[in-house]
Scaffold this motif. Sequence first.
Motif, PDB file in Angstrom:
ATOM      1  N   VAL A 198      33.975  16.361 -50.886  1.00  0.00           N
ATOM      2  CA  VAL A 198      34.515  17.153 -51.667  1.00  0.00           C
ATOM      3  C   VAL A 198      34.887  18.470 -50.432  1.00  0.00           C
ATOM      4  O   VAL A 198      34.831  18.227 -48.809  1.00  0.00           O
ATOM      5  CB  VAL A 198      32.823  18.636 -51.860  1.00  0.00           C
ATOM      6  N   ASP A 199      34.920  19.840 -51.036  1.00  0.00           N
ATOM      7  CA  ASP A 199      35.931  20.987 -49.874  1.00  0.00           C
ATOM      8  C   ASP A 199      34.049  21.073 -48.732  1.00  0.00           C
ATOM      9  O   ASP A 199      34.409  21.293 -47.879  1.00  0.00           O
ATOM     10  CB  ASP A 199      36.379  22.443 -50.795  1.00  0.00           C
ATOM     11  N   GLU A 200      33.228  21.445 -49.421  1.00  0.00           N
ATOM     12  CA  GLU A 200      32.193  21.532 -48.859  1.00  0.00           C
ATOM     13  C   GLU A 200      30.815  20.875 -48.465  1.00  0.00           C
ATOM     14  O   GLU A 200      30.490  21.674 -49.779  1.00  0.00           O
ATOM     15  CB  GLU A 200      31.836  23.004 -49.031  1.00  0.00           C
ATOM     16  N   PRO A 201      30.464  19.983 -47.970  1.00  0.00           N
ATOM     17  CA  PRO A 201      30.013  19.033 -47.902  1.00  0.00           C
ATOM     18  C   PRO A 201      28.390  19.747 -47.308  1.00  0.00           C
ATOM     19  O   PRO A 201      28.268  21.037 -47.117  1.00  0.00           O
ATOM     20  CB  PRO A 201      29.810  17.508 -46.657  1.00  0.00           C
ATOM     21  N   ARG A 202      26.901  19.085 -48.866  1.00  0.00           N
ATOM     22  CA  ARG A 202      25.868  20.090 -48.089  1.00  0.00           C
ATOM     23  C   ARG A 202      24.755  18.918 -48.037  1.00  0.00           C
ATOM     24  O   ARG A 202      23.831  19.932 -47.612  1.00  0.00           O
ATOM     25  CB  ARG A 202      25.670  20.554 -49.445  1.00  0.00           C
ATOM     26  N   GLY A 203      25.465  18.288 -47.674  1.00  0.00           N
ATOM     27  CA  GLY A 203      24.350  16.803 -47.096  1.00  0.00           C
ATOM     28  C   GLY A 203      24.108  15.638 -48.093  1.00  0.00           C
ATOM     29  O   GLY A 203      22.492  15.073 -47.993  1.00  0.00           O
ATOM     30  N   PHE A 204      23.972  15.857 -49.303  1.00  0.00           N
ATOM     31  CA  PHE A 204      24.042  14.831 -50.367  1.00  0.00           C
ATOM     32  C   PHE A 204      25.106  14.295 -50.837  1.00  0.00           C
ATOM     33  O   PHE A 204      26.310  14.169 -50.626  1.00  0.00           O
ATOM     34  CB  PHE A 204      23.864  16.068 -51.548  1.00  0.00           C
ATOM     35  N   ILE A 205      24.646  12.837 -51.339  1.00  0.00           N
ATOM     36  CA  ILE A 205      24.997  11.976 -51.993  1.00  0.00           C
ATOM     37  C   ILE A 205      26.834  12.410 -53.018  1.00  0.00           C
ATOM     38  O   ILE A 205      28.129  11.908 -53.205  1.00  0.00           O
ATOM     39  CB  ILE A 205      24.311  10.800 -52.924  1.00  0.00           C
ATOM     40  N   THR A 206      26.342  13.514 -52.901  1.00  0.00           N
ATOM     41  CA  THR A 206      27.502  14.179 -54.255  1.00  0.00           C
ATOM     42  C   THR A 206      28.399  14.803 -53.104  1.00  0.00           C
ATOM     43  O   THR A 206      29.778  14.999 -53.439  1.00  0.00           O
ATOM     44  CB  THR A 206      27.203  15.211 -55.204  1.00  0.00           C
ATOM     45  N   ASP A 207      28.557  14.633 -52.180  1.00  0.00           N
ATOM     46  CA  ASP A 207      29.546  15.533 -50.756  1.00  0.00           C
ATOM     47  C   ASP A 207      31.063  14.243 -51.280  1.00  0.00           C
ATOM     48  O   ASP A 207      31.548  15.115 -50.818  1.00  0.00           O
ATOM     49  CB  ASP A 207      28.995  14.929 -49.404  1.00  0.00           C
ATOM     50  N   ILE A 208      30.302  13.319 -51.063  1.00  0.00           N
ATOM     51  CA  ILE A 208      31.640  12.531 -51.828  1.00  0.00           C
ATOM     52  C   ILE A 208      32.338  12.392 -53.327  1.00  0.00           C
ATOM     53  O   ILE A 208      31.269  12.679 -53.805  1.00  0.00           O
ATOM     54  CB  ILE A 208      31.210  10.508 -52.132  1.00  0.00           C
ATOM     55  N   ARG A 209      33.488  13.215 -53.671  1.00  0.00           N
ATOM     56  CA  ARG A 209      33.478  13.096 -55.319  1.00  0.00           C
ATOM     57  C   ARG A 209      33.651  12.211 -55.575  1.00  0.00           C
ATOM     58  O   ARG A 209      33.029  11.609 -56.792  1.00  0.00           O
ATOM     59  CB  ARG A 209      34.276  14.245 -54.807  1.00  0.00           C
ATOM     60  N   TYR A 210      34.188  10.585 -55.033  1.00  0.00           N
ATOM     61  CA  TYR A 210      34.828  10.185 -56.304  1.00  0.00           C
ATOM     62  C   TYR A 210      35.179   9.279 -54.635  1.00  0.00           C
ATOM     63  O   TYR A 210      35.859   9.631 -53.782  1.00  0.00           O
ATOM     64  CB  TYR A 210      35.129   9.896 -56.622  1.00  0.00           C
ATOM     65  N   PHE A 211      35.414   7.823 -55.147  1.00  0.00           N
ATOM     66  CA  PHE A 211      36.412   7.055 -54.147  1.00  0.00           C
ATOM     67  C   PHE A 211      37.727   6.427 -55.246  1.00  0.00           C
ATOM     68  O   PHE A 211      36.969   6.518 -56.023  1.00  0.00           O
ATOM     69  CB  PHE A 211      35.720   5.419 -53.785  1.00  0.00           C
ATOM     70  N   GLU A 212      38.710   6.063 -54.342  1.00  0.00           N
ATOM     71  CA  GLU A 212      39.603   5.501 -54.879  1.00  0.00           C
ATOM     72  C   GLU A 212      40.305   4.681 -54.368  1.00  0.00           C
ATOM     73  O   GLU A 212      39.896   4.327 -53.274  1.00  0.00           O
ATOM     74  CB  GLU A 212      40.792   7.208 -54.500  1.00  0.00           C
ATOM     75  N   PRO A 213      41.034   4.047 -54.917  1.00  0.00           N
ATOM     76  CA  PRO A 213      41.737   2.616 -53.695  1.00  0.00           C
ATOM     77  C   PRO A 213      42.922   2.999 -53.270  1.00  0.00           C
ATOM     78  O   PRO A 213      43.412   4.076 -53.199  1.00  0.00           O
ATOM     79  CB  PRO A 213      42.544   1.874 -55.502  1.00  0.00           C
TER      80      PRO A 213
END
Length: 90
Positions: A75-90
Amino acid sequence: PDTAQELSEFVEVGQLGEILSWCWVSQPRAAHPLDKPFAWAMIRQDGADVPMIHCVAAADESRLSTGARVRAVWVDEPRGFITDIRYFEP
């Protein structure tokens, strides 16, 4: 786990990882992290001992396989949560 002692050491892992197993979601629901088809996957990031579950954005199911390599998209502004990873991509 034997002592229930608080963990305080962070270990940096890589931005890349390997899909260990996955399942395709062809019709995402409102509660899902993406609004287009995606996969839930067990991903072991480079340098990690254990995998984590996260979503993988792929154009279609044929782009995924066990053993496929993926990279984290943040994500553009990480906050220290697992949701900071928007997704993975191949």
